[in-house]
Scaffold this motif. Structure first.
Motif, PDB file in Angstrom:
ATOM      1  N   ARG A 126     -17.927  62.379 -21.207  1.00 19.33           N
ATOM      2  CA  ARG A 126     -18.508  61.408 -22.132  1.00 19.33           C
ATOM      3  C   ARG A 126     -19.910  60.942 -21.734  1.00 19.33           C
ATOM      4  O   ARG A 126     -20.597  60.325 -22.515  1.00 19.33           O
ATOM      5  N   SER A 127     -20.304  61.198 -20.502  1.00 18.35           N
ATOM      6  CA  SER A 127     -21.611  60.742 -20.042  1.00 18.35           C
ATOM      7  C   SER A 127     -22.704  61.675 -20.561  1.00 18.35           C
ATOM      8  O   SER A 127     -22.716  62.869 -20.256  1.00 18.35           O
ATOM      9  N   GLU A 128     -23.603  61.121 -21.333  1.00 16.23           N
ATOM     10  CA  GLU A 128     -24.650  61.938 -21.954  1.00 16.23           C
ATOM     11  C   GLU A 128     -25.763  62.277 -20.977  1.00 16.23           C
ATOM     12  O   GLU A 128     -26.346  63.363 -21.033  1.00 16.23           O
ATOM     13  N   TYR A 129     -26.068  61.337 -20.068  1.00 15.56           N
ATOM     14  CA  TYR A 129     -27.182  61.532 -19.144  1.00 15.56           C
ATOM     15  C   TYR A 129     -26.671  61.634 -17.704  1.00 15.56           C
ATOM     16  O   TYR A 129     -25.830  60.851 -17.279  1.00 15.56           O
ATOM     17  N   PRO A 130     -27.168  62.590 -16.940  1.00 14.98           N
ATOM     18  CA  PRO A 130     -26.694  62.765 -15.562  1.00 14.98           C
ATOM     19  C   PRO A 130     -27.320  61.766 -14.599  1.00 14.98           C
ATOM     20  O   PRO A 130     -28.455  61.325 -14.796  1.00 14.98           O
ATOM     21  N   ASP A 131     -26.584  61.408 -13.557  1.00 13.57           N
ATOM     22  CA  ASP A 131     -27.148  60.627 -12.458  1.00 13.57           C
ATOM     23  C   ASP A 131     -27.862  61.546 -11.482  1.00 13.57           C
ATOM     24  O   ASP A 131     -28.862  61.173 -10.879  1.00 13.57           O
ATOM     25  N   LEU A 132     -27.307  62.746 -11.323  1.00 16.43           N
ATOM     26  CA  LEU A 132     -27.898  63.773 -10.476  1.00 16.43           C
ATOM     27  C   LEU A 132     -28.065  65.040 -11.308  1.00 16.43           C
ATOM     28  O   LEU A 132     -27.108  65.518 -11.901  1.00 16.43           O
ATOM     29  N   GLN A 133     -29.280  65.552 -11.338  1.00 16.23           N
ATOM     30  CA  GLN A 133     -29.544  66.735 -12.154  1.00 16.23           C
ATOM     31  C   GLN A 133     -29.553  67.987 -11.285  1.00 16.23           C
ATOM     32  O   GLN A 133     -30.440  68.199 -10.471  1.00 16.23           O
ATOM     33  N   PHE A 134     -28.533  68.821 -11.477  1.00 16.09           N
ATOM     34  CA  PHE A 134     -28.443  70.085 -10.761  1.00 16.09           C
ATOM     35  C   PHE A 134     -29.258  71.147 -11.507  1.00 16.09           C
ATOM     36  O   PHE A 134     -29.472  71.032 -12.723  1.00 16.09           O
ATOM     37  N   PRO A 135     -29.728  72.183 -10.810  1.00 17.03           N
ATOM     38  CA  PRO A 135     -30.537  73.218 -11.465  1.00 17.03           C
ATOM     39  C   PRO A 135     -29.828  73.858 -12.651  1.00 17.03           C
ATOM     40  O   PRO A 135     -30.472  74.212 -13.649  1.00 17.03           O
ATOM     41  N   GLN A 136     -28.498  74.015 -12.572  1.00 13.51           N
ATOM     42  CA  GLN A 136     -27.749  74.655 -13.655  1.00 13.51           C
ATOM     43  C   GLN A 136     -27.759  73.810 -14.924  1.00 13.51           C
ATOM     44  O   GLN A 136     -27.558  74.339 -16.025  1.00 13.51           O
ATOM     45  N   MET A 137     -27.976  72.500 -14.779  1.00  9.94           N
ATOM     46  CA  MET A 137     -28.062  71.640 -15.962  1.00  9.94           C
ATOM     47  C   MET A 137     -29.389  71.839 -16.672  1.00  9.94           C
ATOM     48  O   MET A 137     -29.457  71.833 -17.900  1.00  9.94           O
ATOM     49  N   ASP A 138     -30.438  71.997 -15.881  1.00  6.04           N
ATOM     50  CA  ASP A 138     -31.773  72.164 -16.452  1.00  6.04           C
ATOM     51  C   ASP A 138     -31.984  73.569 -16.991  1.00  6.04           C
ATOM     52  O   ASP A 138     -32.718  73.770 -17.965  1.00  6.04           O
ATOM     53  N   SER A 139     -31.319  74.547 -16.369  1.00  5.52           N
ATOM     54  CA  SER A 139     -31.445  75.942 -16.804  1.00  5.52           C
ATOM     55  C   SER A 139     -30.052  76.545 -16.956  1.00  5.52           C
ATOM     56  O   SER A 139     -29.584  77.312 -16.088  1.00  5.52           O
ATOM     57  N   PRO A 140     -29.346  76.211 -18.027  1.00  3.43           N
ATOM     58  CA  PRO A 140     -27.965  76.683 -18.200  1.00  3.43           C
ATOM     59  C   PRO A 140     -27.845  78.195 -18.291  1.00  3.43           C
ATOM     60  O   PRO A 140     -26.760  78.742 -18.057  1.00  3.43           O
ATOM     61  N   ASP A 141     -28.946  78.882 -18.601  1.00  2.00           N
ATOM     62  CA  ASP A 141     -28.884  80.340 -18.691  1.00  2.00           C
ATOM     63  C   ASP A 141     -28.737  80.992 -17.322  1.00  2.00           C
ATOM     64  O   ASP A 141     -28.444  82.193 -17.223  1.00  2.00           O
ATOM     65  N   LEU A 142     -28.901  80.204 -16.237  1.00  3.00           N
ATOM     66  CA  LEU A 142     -28.771  80.738 -14.885  1.00  3.00           C
ATOM     67  C   LEU A 142     -27.360  80.597 -14.331  1.00  3.00           C
ATOM     68  O   LEU A 142     -27.100  80.973 -13.187  1.00  3.00           O
ATOM     69  N   ALA A 143     -26.451  80.022 -15.117  1.00  2.00           N
ATOM     70  CA  ALA A 143     -25.082  79.799 -14.640  1.00  2.00           C
ATOM     71  C   ALA A 143     -24.082  80.201 -15.709  1.00  2.00           C
ATOM     72  O   ALA A 143     -24.428  80.433 -16.870  1.00  2.00           O
ATOM     73  N   ARG A 144     -22.802  80.283 -15.294  1.00  2.00           N
ATOM     74  CA  ARG A 144     -21.736  80.576 -16.239  1.00  2.00           C
ATOM     75  C   ARG A 144     -21.607  79.451 -17.259  1.00  2.00           C
ATOM     76  O   ARG A 144     -21.975  78.307 -17.005  1.00  2.00           O
ATOM     77  N   ALA A 145     -21.042  79.776 -18.397  1.00  2.00           N
ATOM     78  CA  ALA A 145     -20.892  78.777 -19.452  1.00  2.00           C
ATOM     79  C   ALA A 145     -19.940  77.658 -19.049  1.00  2.00           C
ATOM     80  O   ALA A 145     -20.044  76.537 -19.551  1.00  2.00           O
ATOM     81  N   ASP A 146     -19.012  77.937 -18.125  1.00  2.46           N
ATOM     82  CA  ASP A 146     -18.046  76.925 -17.707  1.00  2.46           C
ATOM     83  C   ASP A 146     -18.452  76.229 -16.411  1.00  2.46           C
ATOM     84  O   ASP A 146     -17.645  75.549 -15.781  1.00  2.46           O
ATOM     85  N   TRP A 147     -19.744  76.358 -16.010  1.00  2.00           N
ATOM     86  CA  TRP A 147     -20.168  75.735 -14.761  1.00  2.00           C
ATOM     87  C   TRP A 147     -20.266  74.226 -14.902  1.00  2.00           C
ATOM     88  O   TRP A 147     -20.764  73.698 -15.905  1.00  2.00           O
TER      89      TRP A 147
END
Length: 223
Positions: free
Chosen positions: A144-165
């Motif tokens: 439910r949280s729309e905004y992250p407290d900690l931004q991991f690289p996979q959040m910024d570039s979802p194409d670099l990770a699996r869809a279920d990451w």
């Protein structure tokens, strides 16, 4: 639309506490190697309390944390508080022992104690990040949280990770380790004030521990 959202933004089955539990138990076991000058008295009290709280958590929910539970949350935060207070006390006793010369002639004890306290500090802060990022593991599973407290690289570039990451405890442990060794954020960015302040405190504690133990080691070698 829901299917197109990344896993960290939608409801998932959640993760288990077992990886964090194994790391905490291993860290408590390492503290048995600490000398009497560093450990708190009675030496068995806080480790036993920590283990009991950890067992209680696993009994409350041995599976995946897919739903939020107030009881489970309270027990987990009490465990985190106990481990945090213990680590802070160990760090203070180690630093004071070095300053007052209590470890004179005990070089192996200082090096081993410094390494154990340093690692324990990493584990404690990894639990802080894990327990509070977007409300904790159970609330992260709800998505439910729309905004992250900690931004991991996979959040910024979802194409670099699996869809279920989505971030797991190991990701927070890695974050804590890199912040303690680099004394600054590396690939994970703090997005909220509490994350910035927490990372600042961790870097400061790690720096003090590293400088004190290193300075003592140099002095011991020269002596």
């Amino acid at each position: 639309m829901t299917e197109q959202m990344p896993a960290w933004r939608r409801a998932t089955e959640g993760e288990t506490r077992w990886p964090a539990a194994v790391v905490v138990l291993g860290t408590l076991g390492l503290q048995l190697a600490l000398p009497d000058r560093v450990v708190l008295e009675p030496w068995w009290l806080l480790p036993v309390v920590s283990v009991l709280l950890l067992v209680a958590l696993l009994l409350i929910n041995p599976g995946r944390m897919g739903e939020f539970s107030k009881v489970e949350r309270i027990v987990s935060l009490v465990l985190l508080a106990v481990v945090s207070v213990t680590t802070a006390a160990l760090a203070v006793r180690l630093v004071l022992g070095i300053v007052h010369g209590s470890f004179s002639g005990h070089a192996p004890q200082v090096l081993v104690s410094g390494a154990i306290v340093y690692w324990t500090n990493i584990v404690v802060f990894s639990l802080w990040y894990w327990e509070f990022d977007r409300g904790g593991p159970a609330r992260r599973a709800i998505g439910r949280s729309e905004y992250p407290d900690l931004q991991f690289p996979q959040m910024d570039s979802p194409d670099l990770a699996r869809a279920d990451w989505e971030p797991k405890y190991a990701d927070y442990l890695y974050l804590s380790f890199t912040n303690s060794t680099a004394f600054s954020p590396t690939d994970v960015m703090p997005m909220r004030i509490w994350t910035k302040l927490t990372m600042m405190v961790q870097a400061a504690v790690s720096l003090v521990l590293a400088v004190m133990v290193f300075a003592w080691a140099v002095g011991a070698l020269r002596g």
